[in-house]
Design an enzyme around this catalytic site. Structure first.
Site, mmCIF file in Angstrom:
data_model
loop_
_atom_site.group_PDB
_atom_site.id
_atom_site.type_symbol
_atom_site.label_atom_id
_atom_site.label_comp_id
_atom_site.label_asym_id
_atom_site.label_seq_id
_atom_site.Cartn_x
_atom_site.Cartn_y
_atom_site.Cartn_z
ATOM 1 N N CYS A 102 1.196 -1.142 0.268
ATOM 2 C CA CYS A 102 0.273 -0.056 -0.564
ATOM 3 C C CYS A 102 0.856 1.489 -0.167
ATOM 4 C CB CYS A 102 -0.633 -0.591 0.995
ATOM 5 S SG CYS A 102 -2.243 1.754 0.634
ATOM 6 N N CYS B 264 0.691 3.669 3.525
ATOM 7 C CA CYS B 264 0.624 2.781 4.924
ATOM 8 C C CYS B 264 1.768 1.680 5.083
ATOM 9 C CB CYS B 264 -0.744 2.782 5.234
ATOM 10 S SG CYS B 264 -0.879 0.934 4.901
ATOM 11 N N ASP C 51 37.276 -1.056 52.726
ATOM 12 C CA ASP C 51 38.382 -1.885 51.265
ATOM 13 C C ASP C 51 38.757 -3.611 51.908
ATOM 14 O OD1 ASP C 51 39.306 0.472 50.892
ATOM 15 O OD2 ASP C 51 40.766 0.726 52.781
HETATM 16 ZN ZN LIG Z 1 -3.309 1.034 3.653
#
Ligand SMILES: [Zn+2]
Length: 498
Positions: A69, A72, A298
């Site tokens: 896509c 996205c 120590d």
């Molecule tokens: Zn998308």
């Protein structure tokens, strides 16, 4: 039919044809949605587009699909599937079995922001005025569809400030190539710089600021999106540290507090830290631990009384909740495994409480007992008389002792001594009790360190004094909470220091 100039743009082809079906980036942006609907109506009225050019991607892309896509990068469909939720669940549970809440951090490929800027410029030019606020935020969209389902799958609530972070990092195979498009504009006035910074990484901020100066026409001419790039994802999780606190006694005069390693070679078999932390780390499986204590003694100094407070930070724990019995058991294990160290009050504390060990470093007091030797005879009466003439509190100035010069900066520290008394053993030996402000060098106070500590006991008693043995009787801080009430002789030291 006349060809609409919009349809001749690269942008049109990308934004109209290369989105997942009902991509929230379209559905949640009213201007864009209206535009797409308009286009769909137009294409029905006129001759439909050549079928091969219409590449609306199905919502359920398979992993092998060569398309993604455009707006996205599949984050809002492939990575919102039930299968992906199961992957997150698996990572979360195998990282920390008993996390109580969770939050999610998403890292997105930077080229996504190039694409969104392109869309905004396209909409502004052909559809109507809009700005960044009109575009949905991918991370919000992802959370909108994921959080409820994740809460259900993980059976834990989502909390923004949760100590358990699930990190989901998306990578896009064409990201670097697309970012090259920005380089052309980043150093537009200075081609030399452009060349020398060819491999420079972009921050999100840099991407945004460069994008502000790129026009729609620039996009059309120079932007070559990697349309067959692939999105991949890594999931990791980590829980905030677990803090285990307690107090320890050290009964040996040949045991160092931390592992004694010089140039990679061990100088001693073990250490206070290892005797305590290794058994606990078997209970709390974590990536690694850090041992912190309220000061340190120590090698040849014992720590008696209720002992010295310590905290162990276990980072990236695989489990976070423990029963008190588990600490009792590991405490017993430590205490029976060695005669040199003893642990008490072992317990889990919060991160905030663990800070108490470092707070008040200057104010806290410590109580000591020293076996001292003088080169000329001294009796109890003279000890009492000479010590009675000393101011209370006695403020001493200590230049960094010679014995620690190799690892400490040279400076002069002021420390106060609030209790000073001596008990004669024989003509040449006595026991000295003193309460000091934390950070005072007791050995140097006794022998004077060649005049680097003033006043010192050698001056006060007017004869050479040296220290043969030193014990810490009390480290006066109210941490961690006491779990056992004990009545030991060592506790006789006055904790008020008066
Ligand atoms: Zn998308």
């Amino acid at each position: 039919m006349t060809t609409n100039p919009i349809m001749a743009t690269n942008a049109y082809r990308l934004f109209v044809n290369r989105l997942c079906r009902s991509c929230p980036m379209k559905e949640q942006c009213s201007l864009f949605k209206k535009f797409i609907e308009q286009q769909e109506r137009n294409s029905l009225e006129s001759t439909p587009l050549n079928h091969s050019e219409v590449q609306t991607i199905d919502n359920h892309l398979t992993v092998s699909s060569s398309q993604h896509c455009f707006l996205c990068l599949d984050v809002l469909h492939r990575y919102t599937s039930d299968e992906f939720i199961q992957q997150i669940k698996q990572t979360a549970q195998s990282t920390t079995s008993d996390f109580q809440s969770f939050c999610c951090n998403l890292t997105l490929p930077l080229n996504l922001f190039i694409r969104h800027a392109y869309l905004l410029k396209f909409l502004n030019k052909y559809v109507g005025e809009c700005n960044e606020k009109d575009l949905p935020i991918i991370k919000d969209q992802w959370r909108n569809v994921m959080i409820d389902r994740l809460e259900e799958a993980l059976e834990r609530p989502y909390q923004i400030e949760s100590p358990f972070e699930i990190n989901i990092t998306f990578d896009f195979s064409g990201e670097a190539e697309e970012l090259n498009f920005l380089r052309r504009f980043r150093y537009a006035d200075n081609p030399k710089l452009q060349k020398s910074n060819a491999n420079e990484a972009f921050t999100r901020q840099a991407v945004t600021s460069v994008l502000n100066n790129i026009t729609f026409e620039d996009f059309e001419q120079y932007y070559k999106p990697v349309i067959n790039g692939k999105t991949s994802c890594t999931i990791s999780a980590q829980h905030d540290s677990v803090y285990i606190a307690g107090r320890y006694n050290k009964y040996s005069r040949t045991l160092s507090q931390t592992p004694w390693i010089i140039d990679g070679i061990r100088k001693a078999d073990t250490s206070v830290e290892e005797l305590i932390a290794l058994p606990i780390s078997k209970l709390i499986s974590a990536k690694h631990y850090v041992f912190l204590s309220s000061g340190r003694e120590d090698v040849d100094v014992r720590t008696l009384g209720r002992g010295r407070p310590f905290v162990i930070e276990f980072r990236q724990p695989s489990r976070i909740l423990y029963q008190p019995e588990e600490f009792h058991a590991v405490q017993d294990e430590i205490n029976t495994s060695t005669k040199d160290v003893r642990v008490r009050d072992l317990q889990q504390v919060s991160k905030e409480d663990s800070n108490q060990i470092k707070e008040g470093e200057e104010e806290k007091t410590k109580c000591y007992e020293a076996l001292c030797y003088t080169d000329t005879q001294i009796d109890q009466e003279e000890l009492d008389r000479r010590l009675a003439s000393v101011a209370n509190p006695l403020v001493i100035e200590q230049k960094t002792p010679i014995r620690v010069l190799h690892r400490r900066t040279v400076m002069t520290r002021q420390r106060s001594i609030t209790e000073l008394c001596a008990t004669s053993i024989d003509a040449y030996h006595f026991r000295l009790r003193l309460t000091t402000q934390a950070g005072a060098y007791v050995k140097e106070f006794v022998h004077g360190d060649f005049g680097r500590t003033k006043p010192n006991l050698t001056m006060i008693l007017d004869r050479f004094v040296d220290i043969l043995e030193l014990d810490v009787l009390a480290v006066n801080i109210d941490f961690p909470p006491m779990l056992e009430i004990e009545n030991e002789q060592d506790n006789a030291c006055d904790t008020n220091g008066k």
